[in-house]
Write an enzyme that holds these catalytic residues in place. Structure first.
Site, PDB file in Angstrom:
ATOM      1  N   GLU A 298       0.852  -1.193   0.000  1.00  0.00           N
ATOM      2  CA  GLU A 298       0.000   0.000   0.000  1.00  0.00           C
ATOM      3  C   GLU A 298       0.886   1.240   0.000  1.00  0.00           C
ATOM      4  OE1 GLU A 298      -3.005   0.079   3.056  1.00  0.00           O
ATOM      5  OE2 GLU A 298      -3.739   2.051   2.429  1.00  0.00           O
TER       6      GLU A 298
ATOM      7  N   GLN B 185       1.399  -6.164   5.695  1.00  0.00           N
ATOM      8  CA  GLN B 185       1.767  -5.830   4.351  1.00  0.00           C
ATOM      9  C   GLN B 185       3.146  -6.423   4.068  1.00  0.00           C
ATOM     10  OE1 GLN B 185       0.961  -1.684   3.409  1.00  0.00           O
ATOM     11  NE2 GLN B 185      -1.089  -1.778   4.276  1.00  0.00           N
TER      12      GLN B 185
ATOM     13  N   GLU C 171     -12.736  -2.015   2.142  1.00  0.00           N
ATOM     14  CA  GLU C 171     -13.359  -1.812   3.472  1.00  0.00           C
ATOM     15  C   GLU C 171     -14.446  -0.742   3.442  1.00  0.00           C
ATOM     16  OE1 GLU C 171     -10.273  -1.312   6.458  1.00  0.00           O
ATOM     17  OE2 GLU C 171      -9.758  -3.430   6.326  1.00  0.00           O
TER      18      GLU C 171
ATOM     19  N   GLU D   3      -6.374  -9.187   3.677  1.00  0.00           N
ATOM     20  CA  GLU D   3      -5.572  -8.497   4.698  1.00  0.00           C
ATOM     21  C   GLU D   3      -5.606  -9.366   5.942  1.00  0.00           C
ATOM     22  OE1 GLU D   3      -6.057  -4.298   5.516  1.00  0.00           O
ATOM     23  OE2 GLU D   3      -6.702  -3.924   3.458  1.00  0.00           O
TER      24      GLU D   3
HETATM   25  O1  AHR Z   1      -3.178  -2.582   6.215  1.00  0.00           O
HETATM   26  C1  AHR Z   1      -3.435  -1.365   6.852  1.00  0.00           C
HETATM   27  C2  AHR Z   1      -4.875  -0.910   6.676  1.00  0.00           C
HETATM   28  O2  AHR Z   1      -5.722  -1.785   7.355  1.00  0.00           O
HETATM   29  C3  AHR Z   1      -5.420  -0.911   5.272  1.00  0.00           C
HETATM   30  O3  AHR Z   1      -5.125   0.243   4.573  1.00  0.00           O
HETATM   31  C4  AHR Z   1      -6.896  -1.015   5.494  1.00  0.00           C
HETATM   32  O4  AHR Z   1      -7.561  -1.646   4.426  1.00  0.00           O
HETATM   33  C5  AHR Z   1      -7.016  -1.768   6.803  1.00  0.00           C
HETATM   34  O5  AHR Z   1      -7.891  -1.163   7.669  1.00  0.00           O
END
Ligand code: AHR
Length: 504
Positions: free
Chosen positions: A27, A353, A173, A292
């Site tokens: 991200e 991530q 989300e 995620e």
């Molecule tokens: O991974 C960090 C954040 O967590 C992402 O941007 C979001 O989709 C989630 O709430």
């Protein structure tokens, strides 16, 4: 010493292990991209500005699909800002993370980096501040070969051949009040359906992920999935699941049982998917993209890291830079066990991530890159879990937890690659005090003559790799493993994760 017994049967298969289970997530957040995978002034940077030491670690991690460019970031992102001559690209406010996005790295640069690390892209479209038209424009730019305004623009920007992106997330989300464009399930379901229909009209080969709940604790969890799928069922291939775990209030026992929650979460979403399938009479099967998942100390972000102020929009600030302990690594290994045990319905997943931001790989500007404790269970599972996931039956003692009631001390998953004559067993000992003596019945797997085991554990479950001590923590060979008549035996230290590999 606790005891446990595990039985496997090659005929009791869960499903094939899809390589997309070993996806990750990049991200535009904090130092994931800038001063993470991209640092042009670093001595190890290649001619494009990408750190080659990070590239090597990403390859070693064994990631398949990489979700991009967000996350919360995508809900304010204008994809066209990130193409064309770098010097002409606008600097923009990133409202999600209260940062400045320079757009120095965009679609082309990221695609080139993905090709170097050998991973597949999974792009998210902005359904927060934008809609169907912009999603179609991005899809045309990415996937149409030639002869249209946007495919020609891509060629003029140096990429005549299409990117050929298969996996697309319909926003991110959208049930979360923090999300730009946060919607009701009805409104999002309609927008996702319109967008999915249009995207399929443009490219029938796309695989679409519709947003499920941001986590299983959302007040609309379950109902959100039902309503959104009512609008989109035949138009999408996956529903997303997101879950982050961390040790709260010193309750290590509950934290070590996080996979119990993940198991329940997946089962609930699959039940909702199948309910909508039954009601609509559809023959189409929607699966789960767990795009995620990780350990994330969210309380630290909320109370320490969060950026405020109308004049304060830093570029690549240090955000969500959790340093992971052995216990965190054990939990990540156990979450992978949960994913494998749902391989029939979870056919894509992304560790959130990849670099610096709640990441298995950390970097220091101008300095080294290193593996966090969470790197090891991911890399070993990705390299060993091949073929079919098998149903395991685990006989184990239970221990009480504050969050999840009584949970098994031992958890396990297994895979069998019949063609290659190999198998793997993944094991977790959640006890904080006792070594576990475990036997695994392998009789029906045939002649497996070679066995090797690696265990992540430490006398201090809070030990971590850091800039100062980047190799403090790593899995070690577990010499207690032995083949027995019809199976294997092994000892698992307290708070440990183990991978056993077997071959004919
Ligand atoms: O991974 C960090 C954040 O967590 C992402 O941007 C979001 O989709 C989630 O709430």
């Amino acid at each position: 010493m606790t005891r446990a017994h595990i039985a496997l049967d090659p005929h009791r298969r869960i499903g094939p292990v899809n390589r997309r289970l070993f996806g990750s997530f990049v991200e535009h957040l904090g130092r994931c991209v800038y001063d993470g995978l991209y640092e042009p002034k670093h001595p190890a940077a290649d001619e494009r500005g990408f750190r080659t030491d990070v590239i090597e670690l990403v390859k070693e991690l064994g990631v398949s699909t990489i979700r991009y460019p967000g996350g919360n970031f995508v809900s304010g992102f204008r994809w066209e800002d990130s193409i064309g001559p770098v010097l002409d690209r606008p600097r923009r406010l990133d409202l999600a993370w209260h940062s400045t996005e320079t757009n120095e790295v965009g679609l082309h640069e990221f695609a080139a980096w993905l090709e170097t690390v050998g991973a597949e892209p999974m792009l998210a479209v902005n359904l927060g501040t934008r809609g169907t038209a912009e999603a179609l424009e991005l899809l045309e730019y990415a996937n149409i070969g030639a002869g249209t305004a946007l495919s020609e623009l891509r060629a003029a920007n140096g990429r005549p051949e299409p990117f050929g992106v298969r996996m697309w997330c319909l926003g991110n989300e959208m049930d979360g009040p923090w999300q730009l464009g946060h919607s009701s399930a009805e409104d999002y379901g309609k927008l996702a359906a319109r967008t999915a229909r249009a995207m399929r009209q443009l490219d029938p080969a796309v695989e679409l992920v519709v947003c499920g709940s941001s986590n299983a604790q959302m007040p609309t969890f379950g109902e959100w999935e039902r309503v959104v799928l009512n609008h989109t069922y035949d138009l999408v291939d996956y529903v997303s699941c997101h879950a982050y775990y961390y040790e709260r209030d010193g309750d290590l026992g509950s934290f070590l049982a996080s996979a119990v929650d993940m198991d329940h979460f997946i089962d609930s979403v699959v039940a909702t998917i199948d309910h909508v399938r039954a009601v609509t009479g559809s023959s189409h099967v929607v699966n789960v993209s767990f795009d995620e998942w990780n350990v994330w100390y969210q309380d630290r972000f909320e109370n320490v890291d969060k950026i405020h102020g109308i004049d304060n929009w830093p570029t690549a600030p240090r955000l969500l830079e959790d340093a992971y302990t052995v216990a965190d690594g054990v939990v990540v290994g156990n979450l992978l066990i949960s994913l494998l045990n749902h391989a029939d319905r979870v056919t894509a997943a992304s560790l959130a991530q990849l670099v610096n931001v709640i990441a298995p790989i950390m970097t220091e500007p101008g300095g080294p890159a290193w593996r966090q404790s969470t790197f090891f269970p991911f890399a070993l599972t990705s390299s060993l879990a091949k073929g079919e996931a098998l149903r395991v039956s685990v006989e184990s003692e239970h221990y009480p937890t504050q969050r999840y009631g009584a949970v098994p001390v031992i958890d396990a998953a297994a895979t069998h690659n019949r063609a290659a004559g190999t198998a793997a067993v993944f094991l977790v000992n959640r006890s904080q005090t006792d070594t576990a003596s475990v036997t695994v019945d392998l009789a029906r797997l045939g002649q497996l003559r070679r066995v090797e085991a690696r265990t992540l554990a430490d006398d201090d479950p809070y030990a971590a790799n850091t800039l100062e001590a980047p190799e403090r923590v790593a899995p070690k060979g577990n010499d207690s493993v032995a083949l027995t008549a019809g199976g294997l035996s092994i000892e698992l230290p307290p708070v440990s994760w183990t991978a056993v590999s077997l071959a004919e």
